[in-house]
Structures are given as structure tokens and as C-alpha cells.
Design a protein around this motif. Structure first.
Motif, PDB file in Angstrom:
ATOM      1  N   PHE A 180      -1.548  -2.347  -5.442  1.00 27.87           N
ATOM      2  CA  PHE A 180      -0.428  -1.413  -5.567  1.00 27.87           C
ATOM      3  C   PHE A 180      -0.799  -0.039  -5.020  1.00 27.87           C
ATOM      4  O   PHE A 180      -0.300   0.982  -5.488  1.00 27.87           O
ATOM      5  CB  PHE A 180       0.003  -1.297  -7.035  1.00 27.87           C
ATOM      6  CG  PHE A 180       0.673  -2.535  -7.562  1.00 27.87           C
ATOM      7  CD1 PHE A 180       2.002  -2.803  -7.265  1.00 27.87           C
ATOM      8  CD2 PHE A 180      -0.029  -3.442  -8.335  1.00 27.87           C
ATOM      9  CE1 PHE A 180       2.625  -3.952  -7.739  1.00 27.87           C
ATOM     10  CE2 PHE A 180       0.579  -4.591  -8.816  1.00 27.87           C
ATOM     11  CZ  PHE A 180       1.903  -4.852  -8.523  1.00 27.87           C
ATOM     12  N   ASN A 181      -1.674  -0.024  -4.023  1.00 24.97           N
ATOM     13  CA  ASN A 181      -2.104   1.243  -3.432  1.00 24.97           C
ATOM     14  C   ASN A 181      -0.958   1.939  -2.706  1.00 24.97           C
ATOM     15  O   ASN A 181      -0.037   1.299  -2.203  1.00 24.97           O
ATOM     16  CB  ASN A 181      -3.250   1.002  -2.442  1.00 24.97           C
ATOM     17  CG  ASN A 181      -4.516   0.534  -3.131  1.00 24.97           C
ATOM     18  OD1 ASN A 181      -4.705   0.751  -4.320  1.00 24.97           O
ATOM     19  ND2 ASN A 181      -5.398  -0.118  -2.380  1.00 24.97           N
ATOM     20  N   GLY A 182      -1.085   3.269  -2.606  1.00 22.56           N
ATOM     21  CA  GLY A 182      -0.114   4.043  -1.837  1.00 22.56           C
ATOM     22  C   GLY A 182       1.305   3.859  -2.349  1.00 22.56           C
ATOM     23  O   GLY A 182       1.566   3.936  -3.551  1.00 22.56           O
ATOM     24  N   PRO A 183       2.253   3.587  -1.451  1.00 24.25           N
ATOM     25  CA  PRO A 183       3.659   3.496  -1.841  1.00 24.25           C
ATOM     26  C   PRO A 183       4.071   2.126  -2.353  1.00 24.25           C
ATOM     27  O   PRO A 183       5.235   1.935  -2.717  1.00 24.25           O
ATOM     28  CB  PRO A 183       4.377   3.807  -0.524  1.00 24.25           C
ATOM     29  CG  PRO A 183       3.494   3.185   0.506  1.00 24.25           C
ATOM     30  CD  PRO A 183       2.075   3.412   0.002  1.00 24.25           C
ATOM     31  N   VAL A 184       3.143   1.166  -2.382  1.00 19.53           N
ATOM     32  CA  VAL A 184       3.520  -0.216  -2.684  1.00 19.53           C
ATOM     33  C   VAL A 184       4.119  -0.337  -4.082  1.00 19.53           C
ATOM     34  O   VAL A 184       5.107  -1.036  -4.291  1.00 19.53           O
ATOM     35  CB  VAL A 184       2.311  -1.154  -2.514  1.00 19.53           C
ATOM     36  CG1 VAL A 184       2.677  -2.586  -2.945  1.00 19.53           C
ATOM     37  CG2 VAL A 184       1.847  -1.142  -1.070  1.00 19.53           C
ATOM     38  N   GLY A 185       3.515   0.350  -5.053  1.00 22.10           N
ATOM     39  CA  GLY A 185       4.040   0.295  -6.419  1.00 22.10           C
ATOM     40  C   GLY A 185       5.488   0.752  -6.491  1.00 22.10           C
ATOM     41  O   GLY A 185       6.332   0.140  -7.164  1.00 22.10           O
ATOM     42  N   LEU A 186       5.797   1.823  -5.770  1.00 25.65           N
ATOM     43  CA  LEU A 186       7.171   2.344  -5.743  1.00 25.65           C
ATOM     44  C   LEU A 186       8.113   1.362  -5.049  1.00 25.65           C
ATOM     45  O   LEU A 186       9.254   1.152  -5.471  1.00 25.65           O
ATOM     46  CB  LEU A 186       7.190   3.698  -5.033  1.00 25.65           C
ATOM     47  CG  LEU A 186       8.514   4.460  -5.043  1.00 25.65           C
ATOM     48  CD1 LEU A 186       8.952   4.779  -6.457  1.00 25.65           C
ATOM     49  CD2 LEU A 186       8.381   5.747  -4.231  1.00 25.65           C
ATOM     50  N   MET A 187       7.636   0.737  -3.974  1.00 25.90           N
ATOM     51  CA  MET A 187       8.457  -0.228  -3.243  1.00 25.90           C
ATOM     52  C   MET A 187       8.752  -1.456  -4.104  1.00 25.90           C
ATOM     53  O   MET A 187       9.886  -1.963  -4.119  1.00 25.90           O
ATOM     54  CB  MET A 187       7.738  -0.642  -1.956  1.00 25.90           C
ATOM     55  CG  MET A 187       7.567   0.504  -0.969  1.00 25.90           C
ATOM     56  SD  MET A 187       6.428   0.102   0.384  1.00 25.90           S
ATOM     57  CE  MET A 187       7.400  -1.099   1.283  1.00 25.90           C
TER      58      MET A 187
END
Length: 229
Positions: A180-187
Motif C-alpha cells: 500500500f505504498n504511496g497512493p495505492v492505499g488511497l486508490m
């Protein structure tokens, strides 16, 4: 792979190591295997956290890179060392070209600093050390580029700068990712319907690249450099 080319897996040899340790934490017998049999290095090991202490970030991203470069020097059949950097190691510039910009610090002195100065002291002076860069990640990845540049006088090297790496486009399956690095969690939260809106600057572009495209580009870059004299 197991179904179509099962014998290809016999080429894989797993060794135990740790990129943050001197000598990469390799056993002497494993190091000997690498020195004698490996011809291509993809150096991808790094901490991508933005809130790492300057001590940990330098040890992992800078000293770890030096240890890989030192190992490369001893490899008898080395064709290319590809070092994965980041588009964002020069965030103090509006436009980033494919050049090495002036260093934000001295990589050799940075390693000496974290090895000899108390971490509590370093935490206090970290903002001064970073200068115009926003975090220890971008700072140490910038130092690592200059480290590779210096070693490239002795070994064939490539500096590869992906942007924000996200899930796959096609391979091995569409949308695969393991973190879930970077923007992946938000996506993911948006896709699941948990997040419906968030505050953002509409003038800023989030420059994403699927991980399978990044890997194909890395292989291509390594092949291109390795085929040059």
C-alpha cells in the motif's frame, strides 16, 4: 512459469542478505557465487518511507548502494549494474531532464556522519541537512545517484528513474500489487467506496507508472547498456 517453462526455475539461486548491513550481510560462500556467476545486477533494494530517520535512510539507501557497487567491482563477468532511483530525487526543480544534477550533499561524508554521530543529534539537524528537499527519502536517493555516477567510472551502470509505481497494467494479472505504498492505499479506498472525496491541488499531476511497465523498461535499459562497449 511452472506450467510453461518448469526448468527455468532451476536457474534461481536464493541467498540470504541484508542491504542495510556492511557487506550486504552475505555469507562468504554466497558472495563468492555472486562474484563468479552474476553478470547483471538490478539494485532495487531501498526504503521508500518518507519518515525514516536520516540514520536509517542513509544506511539503507546510500551505504547499501555503496555495498552493492563494491560487490559489482569484484564480479568477474559484470555486464551492467542498473540502479533504481526515483524521478523525485530532485524535487527542488520544476523540470527534470535525464541528467545528473549537482549533488545535494556528499555521499561519502553522509555515510561517515551517520556512522559516527549520535542519532538524537542527527534528528535535530535533519532539516538543515535536507536543505530544500522534503524528506530523507528524496535526499538519500539523490545521494545514491551521485554514488553510482562515481562508480560508473569503473563499472557499466544505469540510473533508472521511475515515477510513482502502482499496480500492474497487464502482467502477471491486471491490477496486481503487494503493498500500500504511496497512493495505492488511497486508490484502493476509493475503489472500495470508503473514500469519496479528498483535498487536492487540481494543478498538480500525479505521475503514476504501472509496475509491469516499469520492470519492462528496466530490463530494456539494462539490455541497452549491457550491449554497449
Amino acid at each position: 512459469m511452472k506450467q510453461e517453462q518448469p526448468h527455468a526455475l532451476e536457474k534461481l539461486v536464493v541467498v540470504t542478505g541484508d542491504a542495510i548491513k556492511p557487506g550486504l550481510g552475505l555469507l562468504p560462500e554466497d558472495r563468492q557465487i555472486l562474484e563468479e556467476r552474476v553478470s547483471i545486477i538490478f539494485h532495487v533494494a531501498a526504503s521508500v518511507r518518507f519518515d525514516d530517520s536520516i540514520t536509517y535512510a542513509v544506511n539503507m539507501n546510500v551505504r547499501g548502494t555503496r555495498e552493492v557497487a563494491e560487490l559489482a567491482l569484484k564480479m568477474k563477468n559484470l555486464v551492467v549494474l542498473l540502479h533504481v532511483s526515483t524521478t523525485y530525487c530532485n524535487t527542488d526543480r520544476e523540470v527534470i531532464d535525464e541528467v545528473i544534477y549537482p549533488p545535494h550533499g556528499d555521499w561519502k561524508k553522509s555515510i561517515e556522519m551517520v556512522e559516527n554521530i549520535d542519532e538524537a543529534v542527527l534528528r535535530l539537524i535533519t532539516p538543515k541537512i535536507l536543505g530544500g528537499l522534503p524528506n530523507t527519502y528524496t535526499y538519500t536517493k539523490s545521494l545514491a545517484e551521485h554514488l553510482i555516477k562515481d562508480y560508473s567510472e569503473k563499472i557499466p551502470a544505469v540510473i533508472f528513474r521511475p515515477s510513482i509505481v502502482i499496480s500492474t497494467l497487464d502482467e502477471p494479472i491486471k491490477g496486481w500489487i503487494d503493498n500500500f505504498n504511496g497512493p495505492v492505499g488511497l486508490m484502493v479506498a476509493g475503489g472500495k467506496g470508503i473514500v469519496h472525496c479528498f483535498l487536492a491541488d487540481e494543478d498538480i499531476t500525479s505521475d503514476y507508472v504501472p509496475v509491469d511497465i516499469a520492470i519492462k523498461s528496466m530490463i530494456t535499459a539494462a539490455w541497452y547498456r549491457g550491449s554497449q562497449r
